[in-house]
Design a protein around this motif. Structure first.
Motif, short mmCIF file in Angstrom:
data_model
loop_
_atom_site.label_atom_id
_atom_site.label_comp_id
_atom_site.label_asym_id
_atom_site.label_seq_id
_atom_site.Cartn_x
_atom_site.Cartn_y
_atom_site.Cartn_z
N GLU A 136 0.86 -1.17 0.00
CA GLU A 136 0.00 0.00 0.00
C GLU A 136 0.90 1.23 0.00
N VAL A 137 0.65 2.14 -0.92
CA VAL A 137 1.48 3.33 -1.11
C VAL A 137 0.59 4.56 -0.93
N PRO A 138 1.04 5.53 -0.10
CA PRO A 138 0.24 6.75 0.02
C PRO A 138 0.21 7.50 -1.31
N LYS A 139 -0.94 8.06 -1.65
CA LYS A 139 -1.06 8.81 -2.91
C LYS A 139 -0.07 9.97 -2.95
N THR A 140 0.32 10.48 -1.78
CA THR A 140 1.28 11.59 -1.73
C THR A 140 2.65 11.19 -2.24
#
Length: 142
Positions: free
Chosen positions: A79-83
């Motif tokens: 899971e990767v933050p959109k930021t």
């Protein structure tokens, strides 16, 4: 006739399908695939299948994951933050992305879900964990 052996450059026509019959790749309507047997240019099971064939031979083989793209590894789903994504990127399910590791190695990723704050990506090869069926015809040995 001579048989294809490690070190030979071969040309083949092939069609690859999954167990449900879905075609994932084919050389039909293209030039034959050319590679050196035993050089690591193709998956191990493909090398094994072509070794010993003679020009004009055809065969059908099933390549298990361990001789294909390996088993599926759930630890390669992140899971990767959109930021952390480029500002101009609008991620969509199924989209392919690339990321560069700290050592400079490039990883191919597939977006598998998009949330409000994060994106889930899969670094497994799309064919990892699957049996691969190939119809192979040896066209030439160089």
């Amino acid at each position: 006739m001579s048989q294809a052996k490690s070190g030979d450059t071969v040309k083949i026509h092939y069609t690859g399908t999954l167990t449900d019959g879905t075609e994932f790749d084919s050389s039909k309507d293209r030039e034959p695939l050319e590679f050196e047997l035993g050089s690591g240019q193709v998956i191990a099971g493909f090398d094994k299948a072509v070794t010993g064939m003679e020009v004009g031979d055809s065969k059908s083989v099933t390549i298990p994951p361990e001789d294909g793209y390996g088993p599926r590894n759930d630890e390669m789903v992140h899971e990767v933050p959109k930021t952390a994504l480029p500002d101009d990127l609008d991620p969509e399910e199924g989209m392919g992305l690339q990321a560069r590791g700290q050592d400079g190695q490039v990883f191919r990723l597939t977006v598998i879900s998009v949330g409000d704050e994060s994106v889930t990506v899969d670094a497994n090869h799309p064919l990892a964990g699957q049996d691969l069926n190939f119809d192979i015809e040896l066209v030439a040995i160089a």
